[in-house]
Design an enzyme around this catalytic site. Sequence first.
Site, PDB file in Angstrom:
ATOM      1  N   LYS A 188       0.841  -1.200   0.000  1.00 41.96           N
ATOM      2  CA  LYS A 188       0.000   0.000   0.000  1.00 41.96           C
ATOM      3  C   LYS A 188       0.879   1.254   0.000  1.00 41.96           C
ATOM      4  O   LYS A 188       1.876   1.332   0.726  1.00 41.96           O
ATOM      5  CB  LYS A 188      -0.902  -0.046   1.232  1.00 41.96           C
ATOM      6  CG  LYS A 188      -1.895   1.101   1.348  1.00 41.96           C
ATOM      7  CD  LYS A 188      -2.740   0.911   2.605  1.00 41.96           C
ATOM      8  CE  LYS A 188      -3.712   2.049   2.827  1.00 41.96           C
ATOM      9  NZ  LYS A 188      -4.491   1.867   4.089  1.00 41.96           N
ATOM     10  N   SER A 205      -9.195   2.291   3.668  1.00 47.01           N
ATOM     11  CA  SER A 205      -8.268   2.938   2.757  1.00 47.01           C
ATOM     12  C   SER A 205      -7.365   1.966   1.989  1.00 47.01           C
ATOM     13  O   SER A 205      -6.636   2.377   1.080  1.00 47.01           O
ATOM     14  CB  SER A 205      -7.370   3.906   3.548  1.00 47.01           C
ATOM     15  OG  SER A 205      -6.611   3.205   4.528  1.00 47.01           O
ATOM     16  N   SER A 238      -9.731   0.161   7.810  1.00 51.60           N
ATOM     17  CA  SER A 238      -9.143   0.280   6.478  1.00 51.60           C
ATOM     18  C   SER A 238      -8.529  -0.999   5.921  1.00 51.60           C
ATOM     19  O   SER A 238      -8.214  -1.057   4.737  1.00 51.60           O
ATOM     20  CB  SER A 238      -8.083   1.391   6.470  1.00 51.60           C
ATOM     21  OG  SER A 238      -8.698   2.648   6.578  1.00 51.60           O
TER      22      SER A 238
END
Length: 477
Positions: free
Chosen positions: A83, A158, A182
């Site tokens: 990520k 996220s 997330s």
Amino acid sequence: MANPMDSPAHLSTTAQAALIRSGELASQELVALYLDRIQRFNPALNAVVALAEDARERAKDADQAVADGGSLGPLHGVPMTIKDCFDTAGTVSTWGTLGRKDFVPGADATVVGRLKDAGAILLGKTNTPEFTLSFETHNRMHGFTNNPFDLGRSPGGSSGGAAAAIAAGLTSFDIGTDYGGSIRVPSHACGTVGIKPTSGSVPRTGLCLPPGMLTDFLSHAGPMARSVADLELILSVIWGPDGLDTRIAPVPLADSSAVALRGLRCAVMMDNGIARPDDETLAVVERAEGILGEAGLKTQRDRLDGVEETTSVGSDFWAVGAHAGVRALLEEAGTGVEDYANNWFRSFAKAPGSGDIDGGALTRQLARFEGYRRRMQQHMAQYDVLISPVNAHPAPLHPAPGDSPFPSTDASYTEAYDLTGWPAGVVRGGTASSGVPIGVQVVANPWREDVVLAVMRHLEGALPAFAGPDESGWREA
């Protein structure tokens, strides 16, 4: 016609690692396969936003090490994405913010370095909202990531880029972050598995939200993958103190294989009193309840004391000063407040007095927060494990740029366990009538990742096998 799910790209991380170690699968073959799939399918999905230039070279070295009979790490030769909120040496790391559009760090985040030391090969970076602070995976550089099951729907956030890439077979695994859900919301939305470990277990060094902020307790890093066995393997690699993130405790990771399910006390929380889940979501949790009951767990419907305050307790931290930390991050990155991608924060930051912190209000908020945690922990102590919805609804349609795909109250099912700091994971439990996955959340007491993983593994084995999305429409998007 061949089933795309039979491809090595869709194998679990543990299976890929075993095949590479035995010489039955070359790391170079797997890296080339993923890079080809990224080239073909990522334009429609927009999950991968940067590629590592040395992935093929690292794979060649990994295969040579196998041939030489050298010492191999547990993830030797396995490709991964990371990520884009974590720093990756030599590969652009934007954190989703315009001020770092071209920033290339000189050092890896701790979790990235540990995975590389275990033999994993970085393919590239996956999309993230700015500083991870949104349940929609969108920013002003890369735009929206799309849900592989329905390109018009959100993959969650996220860590939506990570979940979409895993579900679509663009990577073996990823490391997500969880600041309110997330890791778990995208796992739910995309049909993958993920775990948010106990607060203080995995270092955040090199993460865009650094240790020590006012809301430090909300910030977690954890693995996302295709199987529960993968989560435990990856978690064992990234777990434990690094000497830099001072909030990490030297507590060993317990082995889930030692957990006996029969007799475990299991709370089943269908409705937290904040946002009632839709009927399809409730049916999935009810099905999981039945499976666990058949396995000998003592299930009981219950609602934790204080959980109905989750949204207000969490949101009030922003009112008493948590936004000041984000302002500092924007300044450090060189991004103006007016260029911040999330509408809620931009409006908040422009409000009169938004840069001030009221000491009295902060003290009252911290006392309220401690009371919330105490009530929740006293109630949870009656149980070994809890299952619940992950979110009030399955993956929704994309919102307008900068907006959230759902009300913050819908995410109260995940936010609660960031506030308490307990371990919580998600396993796919079913499919909505819209065709998108629905997950089941599994929660345990602090440092009992072994219980979370054991229950998740049982549900994974008792439920239908992971069914990937239909690839046929991705080229047209």
